[in-house]
Design a protein around this motif. Structure first.
Motif, PDB file in Angstrom:
ATOM      1  N   LEU A 142       0.610  -1.329   0.116  1.00  0.00           N
ATOM      2  CA  LEU A 142      -0.493  -0.050  -0.460  1.00  0.00           C
ATOM      3  C   LEU A 142       0.718   0.852   0.007  1.00  0.00           C
ATOM      4  CD1 LEU A 142      -2.597  -0.600   2.427  1.00  0.00           C
ATOM      5  CD2 LEU A 142      -2.505  -1.175   0.363  1.00  0.00           C
ATOM      6  N   ARG A 143       2.021   0.707   0.464  1.00  0.00           N
ATOM      7  CA  ARG A 143       3.329   1.641   0.419  1.00  0.00           C
ATOM      8  C   ARG A 143       3.251   2.385  -1.415  1.00  0.00           C
ATOM      9  NH1 ARG A 143       8.294   0.381   2.041  1.00  0.00           N
ATOM     10  NH2 ARG A 143       8.721  -0.993   0.682  1.00  0.00           N
ATOM     11  N   ARG A 144       3.699   4.435  -1.811  1.00  0.00           N
ATOM     12  CA  ARG A 144       3.137   4.885  -2.326  1.00  0.00           C
ATOM     13  C   ARG A 144       4.872   4.968  -2.534  1.00  0.00           C
ATOM     14  NH1 ARG A 144      -0.345   1.884  -2.405  1.00  0.00           N
ATOM     15  NH2 ARG A 144      -2.841   2.899  -2.582  1.00  0.00           N
ATOM     16  N   GLU A 145       6.348   5.444  -1.870  1.00  0.00           N
ATOM     17  CA  GLU A 145       6.816   5.426  -1.537  1.00  0.00           C
ATOM     18  C   GLU A 145       8.147   4.873  -1.875  1.00  0.00           C
ATOM     19  OE1 GLU A 145       6.770   4.801   2.148  1.00  0.00           O
ATOM     20  OE2 GLU A 145       5.859   5.654   0.837  1.00  0.00           O
ATOM     21  N   THR A 146       7.714   4.086  -3.388  1.00  0.00           N
ATOM     22  CA  THR A 146       8.396   2.776  -3.909  1.00  0.00           C
ATOM     23  C   THR A 146       9.105   3.519  -5.300  1.00  0.00           C
ATOM     24  OG1 THR A 146       6.886   2.275  -5.517  1.00  0.00           O
ATOM     25  CG2 THR A 146       6.533   1.473  -2.779  1.00  0.00           C
ATOM     26  N   PRO A 147      10.571   2.592  -5.565  1.00  0.00           N
ATOM     27  CA  PRO A 147      10.980   2.747  -7.015  1.00  0.00           C
ATOM     28  C   PRO A 147      10.085   2.535  -8.808  1.00  0.00           C
ATOM     29  CG  PRO A 147      12.061   1.410  -6.416  1.00  0.00           C
ATOM     30  CD  PRO A 147      10.726   1.495  -5.023  1.00  0.00           C
ATOM     31  N   VAL A 148       8.450   2.250  -8.473  1.00  0.00           N
ATOM     32  CA  VAL A 148       8.281   1.389  -8.834  1.00  0.00           C
ATOM     33  C   VAL A 148       7.911   2.004 -10.350  1.00  0.00           C
ATOM     34  CG1 VAL A 148       6.764   0.298 -10.034  1.00  0.00           C
ATOM     35  CG2 VAL A 148       7.267  -0.572  -7.642  1.00  0.00           C
ATOM     36  N   LEU A 149       7.756   3.122 -10.389  1.00  0.00           N
ATOM     37  CA  LEU A 149       7.840   4.099 -11.209  1.00  0.00           C
ATOM     38  C   LEU A 149       8.901   4.738 -12.461  1.00  0.00           C
ATOM     39  CD1 LEU A 149       4.892   7.347  -9.624  1.00  0.00           C
ATOM     40  CD2 LEU A 149       4.798   4.580 -11.707  1.00  0.00           C
ATOM     41  N   GLY A 150       9.754   4.571 -11.342  1.00  0.00           N
ATOM     42  CA  GLY A 150      11.170   5.089 -11.714  1.00  0.00           C
ATOM     43  C   GLY A 150      11.250   3.982 -12.973  1.00  0.00           C
ATOM     44  N   GLY A 151      11.664   2.634 -12.580  1.00  0.00           N
ATOM     45  CA  GLY A 151      11.485   1.632 -13.002  1.00  0.00           C
ATOM     46  C   GLY A 151      11.056   1.433 -13.894  1.00  0.00           C
ATOM     47  N   ALA A 152       9.897   1.615 -13.963  1.00  0.00           N
ATOM     48  CA  ALA A 152       8.395   1.893 -15.212  1.00  0.00           C
ATOM     49  C   ALA A 152       8.483   2.691 -16.388  1.00  0.00           C
ATOM     50  CB  ALA A 152       7.216   2.225 -14.642  1.00  0.00           C
ATOM     51  N   ALA A 153       9.587   4.464 -15.962  1.00  0.00           N
ATOM     52  CA  ALA A 153       9.902   4.973 -17.162  1.00  0.00           C
ATOM     53  C   ALA A 153      10.996   4.271 -18.021  1.00  0.00           C
ATOM     54  CB  ALA A 153      10.468   6.183 -16.523  1.00  0.00           C
ATOM     55  N   LEU A 154      11.688   3.329 -17.149  1.00  0.00           N
ATOM     56  CA  LEU A 154      13.280   2.637 -17.700  1.00  0.00           C
ATOM     57  C   LEU A 154      12.593   1.955 -19.154  1.00  0.00           C
ATOM     58  CD1 LEU A 154      15.677   3.452 -15.323  1.00  0.00           C
ATOM     59  CD2 LEU A 154      15.037   4.510 -16.888  1.00  0.00           C
ATOM     60  N   LEU A 155      11.463   1.272 -18.186  1.00  0.00           N
ATOM     61  CA  LEU A 155      11.115   0.029 -19.130  1.00  0.00           C
ATOM     62  C   LEU A 155       9.963   0.697 -20.598  1.00  0.00           C
ATOM     63  CD1 LEU A 155       9.758  -3.356 -19.785  1.00  0.00           C
ATOM     64  CD2 LEU A 155       8.417  -2.352 -18.233  1.00  0.00           C
ATOM     65  N   LEU A 156       9.323   1.443 -19.863  1.00  0.00           N
ATOM     66  CA  LEU A 156       8.099   2.428 -20.922  1.00  0.00           C
ATOM     67  C   LEU A 156       9.129   2.236 -22.406  1.00  0.00           C
ATOM     68  CD1 LEU A 156       5.819   3.499 -22.615  1.00  0.00           C
ATOM     69  CD2 LEU A 156       6.366   5.779 -21.122  1.00  0.00           C
ATOM     70  N   SER A 157      10.740   3.443 -22.091  1.00  0.00           N
ATOM     71  CA  SER A 157      11.703   3.773 -23.170  1.00  0.00           C
ATOM     72  C   SER A 157      12.600   2.805 -23.998  1.00  0.00           C
ATOM     73  CB  SER A 157      13.019   4.336 -22.241  1.00  0.00           C
ATOM     74  OG  SER A 157      13.729   4.532 -23.117  1.00  0.00           O
ATOM     75  N   TYR A 158      12.896   1.720 -23.379  1.00  0.00           N
ATOM     76  CA  TYR A 158      13.575   0.133 -23.938  1.00  0.00           C
ATOM     77  C   TYR A 158      11.755  -0.322 -24.982  1.00  0.00           C
ATOM     78  CZ  TYR A 158      15.078  -4.270 -24.530  1.00  0.00           C
ATOM     79  OH  TYR A 158      14.987  -5.364 -25.345  1.00  0.00           O
ATOM     80  N   LEU A 159      10.764  -0.191 -25.165  1.00  0.00           N
ATOM     81  CA  LEU A 159      10.040  -0.765 -25.307  1.00  0.00           C
ATOM     82  C   LEU A 159       9.123  -0.043 -25.999  1.00  0.00           C
ATOM     83  CD1 LEU A 159       7.916  -2.502 -22.104  1.00  0.00           C
ATOM     84  CD2 LEU A 159       8.915  -3.372 -24.028  1.00  0.00           C
ATOM     85  N   ILE A 160       9.611   0.990 -26.464  1.00  0.00           N
ATOM     86  CA  ILE A 160       9.120   2.560 -27.504  1.00  0.00           C
ATOM     87  C   ILE A 160       9.865   2.278 -28.475  1.00  0.00           C
ATOM     88  CG2 ILE A 160       9.423   3.987 -28.046  1.00  0.00           C
ATOM     89  CD1 ILE A 160       8.353   5.456 -25.594  1.00  0.00           C
ATOM     90  N   GLY A 161      11.563   1.284 -28.199  1.00  0.00           N
ATOM     91  CA  GLY A 161      12.730   1.504 -29.007  1.00  0.00           C
ATOM     92  C   GLY A 161      12.046   0.354 -29.623  1.00  0.00           C
ATOM     93  N   LEU A 162      11.915  -1.050 -29.188  1.00  0.00           N
ATOM     94  CA  LEU A 162      11.552  -2.327 -29.224  1.00  0.00           C
ATOM     95  C   LEU A 162      10.218  -2.621 -30.461  1.00  0.00           C
ATOM     96  CD1 LEU A 162      11.351  -5.520 -29.959  1.00  0.00           C
ATOM     97  CD2 LEU A 162      10.397  -5.344 -27.009  1.00  0.00           C
ATOM     98  N   THR A 163       9.162  -1.489 -29.752  1.00  0.00           N
ATOM     99  CA  THR A 163       7.847  -1.447 -30.681  1.00  0.00           C
ATOM    100  C   THR A 163       7.868  -1.104 -32.091  1.00  0.00           C
ATOM    101  OG1 THR A 163       6.588  -1.960 -28.384  1.00  0.00           O
ATOM    102  CG2 THR A 163       5.426  -1.535 -30.600  1.00  0.00           C
ATOM    103  N   TYR A 164       8.516   0.121 -32.428  1.00  0.00           N
ATOM    104  CA  TYR A 164       9.028   0.795 -33.160  1.00  0.00           C
ATOM    105  C   TYR A 164       9.691   0.302 -34.119  1.00  0.00           C
ATOM    106  CZ  TYR A 164      10.598   4.032 -36.200  1.00  0.00           C
ATOM    107  OH  TYR A 164      11.110   4.968 -37.577  1.00  0.00           O
ATOM    108  N   LEU A 165      10.652  -0.977 -34.217  1.00  0.00           N
ATOM    109  CA  LEU A 165      11.414  -1.698 -35.000  1.00  0.00           C
ATOM    110  C   LEU A 165      10.023  -2.492 -34.959  1.00  0.00           C
ATOM    111  CD1 LEU A 165      13.337  -2.930 -36.565  1.00  0.00           C
ATOM    112  CD2 LEU A 165      14.180  -4.288 -34.180  1.00  0.00           C
TER     113      LEU A 165
END
Length: 296
Positions: A159-182
């Motif tokens: 239930l905590r919100r102060e986690t590094p999940v969003l930071g990790g998700a942003a980096l995952l998003l970057s990788y997946l945009i490049g992958l999906t573009y290809l």
């Protein structure tokens, strides 16, 4: 109906990357508090597997007319299965996945947020499947699907919100945009409309490297962390070098290798731990399964 057709429609060889996404979302949310293995994590893996396979079924169902021109060997245009059946199974699996998250949330006392997030994931999956051809934000939508796996997994265990999940998700998003573009160019490549790789056309692939450079400073002073970072970078370079050579089948082969690389990124994001070791195992398992069931 042959089970091989269902396996192919579901791209089940890529399922280990969904499992490592689940591990990463839980680990980033709970950090040292995570217990492995966990029945809770297994239930979430099953839920996201249902959502993933359902999305893959719907992808073929919505793309059936395009596949008839570019990939006539796919199950629907080749007459191996009907579109109505694929639609029914796809939406049924999405519903089952959301229900599994809801049951877990109720049992764990996690509230409604995980259910809302899972429903949003199902909605984005349908939106992407129905509207990714010719859609300039298609790669972003695909990335958001995986990001919501992180978010839903995290909300399901803490239930905590102060986690590094969003930071990790942003980096995952970057990788997946490049992958999906290809991946968006695979159909044209297979149809013989785009035989050569050019940096001018594929500059978004630079997004694949952002997680490495963003996380590298964090890894200084830790040999295991640097080893994970180096393995992730080496895999990207290896796949893109093969793409640059323009060998037969380069784009499809690069796409499935980069899909497997999602699990390596999960390991890097989590950092040296048992969860990271499981993610590396998921990477190896994905590559092995792709030998038997196509990842695209």
């Amino acid at each position: 109906m042959s089970w091989r057709i269902y396996l192919r429609l579901g791209r089940v060889s890529n399922l280990p990357t969904v499992w490592s996404n689940t591990l990463a979302g839980v680990a980033l949310a709970q950090a040292a508090e995570a217990e492995w293995p966990s029945a809770s994590v297994v239930v979430l893996m099953v839920a996201f597997s249902l959502l993933y396979i359902g999305g893959m079924f719907l992808n073929d169902a919505f793309d059936r007319h395009i596949d008839a021109r570019e990939r006539a060997d796919r199950p629907i245009p080749s007459g191996q299965i009907g579109a109505r059946e694929v639609f029914t199974i796809g939406f049924g699996l999405l519903g089952a996945g959301v229900l599994a998250v809801a049951v877990h949330a109720f049992a764990a006392g996690a509230g409604l947020l995980p259910v809302v997030s899972a429903a949003a994931l199902a909605g984005v999956i349908v939106l992407y499947d129905a509207w990714h051809k010719g859609n300039p934000i298609g790669p972003i939508l695909m990335g958001v699907c995986r990001v919501l796996v992180y978010v839903t997994a995290a909300l399901s265990v803490t239930l905590r919100r102060e986690t590094p999940v969003l930071g990790g998700a942003a980096l995952l998003l970057s990788y997946l945009i490049g992958l999906t573009y290809l991946a968006k160019h695979e159909g044209a490549y297979l149809a013989g409309k785009m035989p050569r790789f050019t940096l001018r056309r594929f500059w978004p692939l630079a997004l694949l490297f952002i997680p490495f450079f963003a996380l590298l400073p964090r890894s200084f002073g830790s040999a295991p962390a640097l080893l994970l970072d180096a393995a992730f970078l080496a895999w990207i370079v290896f796949t893109l070098v093969d793409l640059r050579r323009g060998a037969p089948g380069a784009i499809p082969r690069t796409v499935v290798r980069l899909i497997a690389g999602i699990s390596l990124l999960d390991a890097v994001l989590v950092g040296p731990s048992f969860a990271a070791a499981l993610a590396v195992g998921a990477f190896a398992l994905t590559l092995w399964l792709q030998r038997f069931v196509s990842g695209t």
